[in-house]
Scaffold this motif. Structure first.
Motif, PDB file in Angstrom:
ATOM      1  N   CYS A 186      49.630  43.555  43.426  1.00 49.03           N
ATOM      2  CA  CYS A 186      50.542  42.439  43.150  1.00 49.03           C
ATOM      3  C   CYS A 186      49.801  41.106  43.169  1.00 49.03           C
ATOM      4  O   CYS A 186      50.057  40.220  42.344  1.00 49.03           O
ATOM      5  CB  CYS A 186      51.682  42.418  44.175  1.00 49.03           C
ATOM      6  SG  CYS A 186      52.894  43.741  43.960  1.00 49.03           S
ATOM      7  N   ALA A 187      48.881  40.955  44.108  1.00 48.97           N
ATOM      8  CA  ALA A 187      48.094  39.729  44.172  1.00 48.97           C
ATOM      9  C   ALA A 187      47.185  39.595  42.959  1.00 48.97           C
ATOM     10  O   ALA A 187      46.990  38.486  42.437  1.00 48.97           O
ATOM     11  CB  ALA A 187      47.261  39.713  45.451  1.00 48.97           C
ATOM     12  N   ALA A 242      49.341  38.469  40.087  1.00 44.27           N
ATOM     13  CA  ALA A 242      49.800  37.099  40.333  1.00 44.27           C
ATOM     14  C   ALA A 242      48.681  36.101  40.063  1.00 44.27           C
ATOM     15  O   ALA A 242      48.890  35.062  39.421  1.00 44.27           O
ATOM     16  CB  ALA A 242      50.293  36.960  41.773  1.00 44.27           C
ATOM     17  N   ALA A 249      50.931  35.749  47.277  1.00 42.42           N
ATOM     18  CA  ALA A 249      51.635  37.004  46.996  1.00 42.42           C
ATOM     19  C   ALA A 249      51.368  38.027  48.091  1.00 42.42           C
ATOM     20  O   ALA A 249      52.283  38.720  48.555  1.00 42.42           O
ATOM     21  CB  ALA A 249      51.198  37.554  45.637  1.00 42.42           C
TER      22      ALA A 249
END
Length: 301
Positions: A41-42, A45, A66
């Motif tokens: 997810c990071a 992002a 994130a």
């Protein structure tokens, strides 16, 4: 050889940042199995932020944010609602894999500029030493500094003593007046931010692209690395570079024309992780001596 060393440092930085974040979690008694999902997810992002803003600094901040946000959700669930730490972490990891794949569909074909590396002229122009050690992204040096800072924090300061006390006996720390749950939540979020920074570095600096599942198990290797290093920051740093060298070994062998199945070479870091965990598990007394006593156990004040 200088290229191999430089690649090892760059590859190991991803593992070092994530593993140091997980160390911060585990030192206060929280097991975080969601590193893989948080890093994914990071990564998306950070990559999306750089695509739209053109700023790599904002991308790294977005990735860290994130990771911290997802880790805070994990912390709220396991610290205050007392959900099972292992099941919650696995759920977070699965969520991160699916969510990043869904959000990242539109960014597969996008491209970003390469992150500028530090050039410590005139030292960076020295033969061998310059290319091997002095031409890296700032986070490579930040990971080394962070490992040294954590070693000093846990070994030499009152704050480190309090954090270790919470990991060993949260009941005793609470009896002394420390807000155990709040400190644990803060440490979980901080550790998540470092995992997020590792994911952001992966997608914007190490390999400036987005691909579904690009973390490729590094979150799990980072988790194993904390046990391999017996919860000590400097050993984590050395272990990260060891695993990083194994990752680069497969590329070096292929480039050298050595006929080894690529699938076998790709398995090397994961086989090493399994071998290390098997060796460590043969001495349970050694594990109990170094592992935080409250690791994975809920606490109610």
């Amino acid at each position: 050889m200088d290229l191999f060393i430089a690649s090892t440092l760059s590859t190991g930085t991803v593992l070092a940042l994530a593993a140091l974040g997980l160390l911060i979690n585990e030192k206060v008694g929280i097991v975080n199995l969601g590193a893989e999902g948080m890093m994914l997810c990071a990564a998306i992002a950070a990559y999306a932020t750089v695509v739209h803003s053109g700023s790599h600094t904002l991308g790294l901040l977005a990735g860290a944010g994130a990771g911290a946000a997802l880790a805070a959700v994990l912390g709220l669930l396991v610290i205050f609602l007392h959900t099972n730490q292992y099941a919650t972490g696995l759920a977070l990891s699965l969520f991160g894999m699916g969510f990043s794949a869904y959000v990242g569909v539109g960014y597969v074909q996008a491209s970003i500029a390469a992150t500028p590396k530090l050039a410590l002229a005139p030292l960076s122009d020295l033969p061998f030493i310059g290319p091997a050690l002095l031409q890296h992204h700032a986070l490579v040096y930040a990971a080394i500094a962070l490992a040294l800072a954590l070693a000093w924090l846990y070994g030499r300061t009152r704050t480190g003593l309090v954090l270790r006390a919470i990991g060993e006996s949260p009941e005793s720390a609470h009896a002394l007046g420390y807000k155990v749950r709040a400190i644990r939540l803060l440490c979980v979020a901080l550790g998540g931010a470092l995992c997020g920074l590792a994911g952001a570095y992966l997608s914007t600096a190490y390999a400036p692209l987005w691909a579904e599942g690009m973390v490729s198990g590094r979150g799990w290797i980072a988790l194993a690395l904390t046990a391999f290093a017996t919860w000590r920051p400097l050993r984590i740093l050395l272990g990260a570079y060891l695993f990083g060298s194994m990752t680069m070994l497969q590329l070096s062998l292929q480039a050298g024309g050595i006929q080894v199945p690529s699938q076998l070479l790709s398995m090397l870091p994961y086989l090493a992780s399994i071998a290390v965990l098997v060796l460590i598990s043969r001495n349970p007394v050694w594990i109990r001596t170094n592992m935080p006593a409250s690791l994975g156990k809920p606490f109610s004040p």
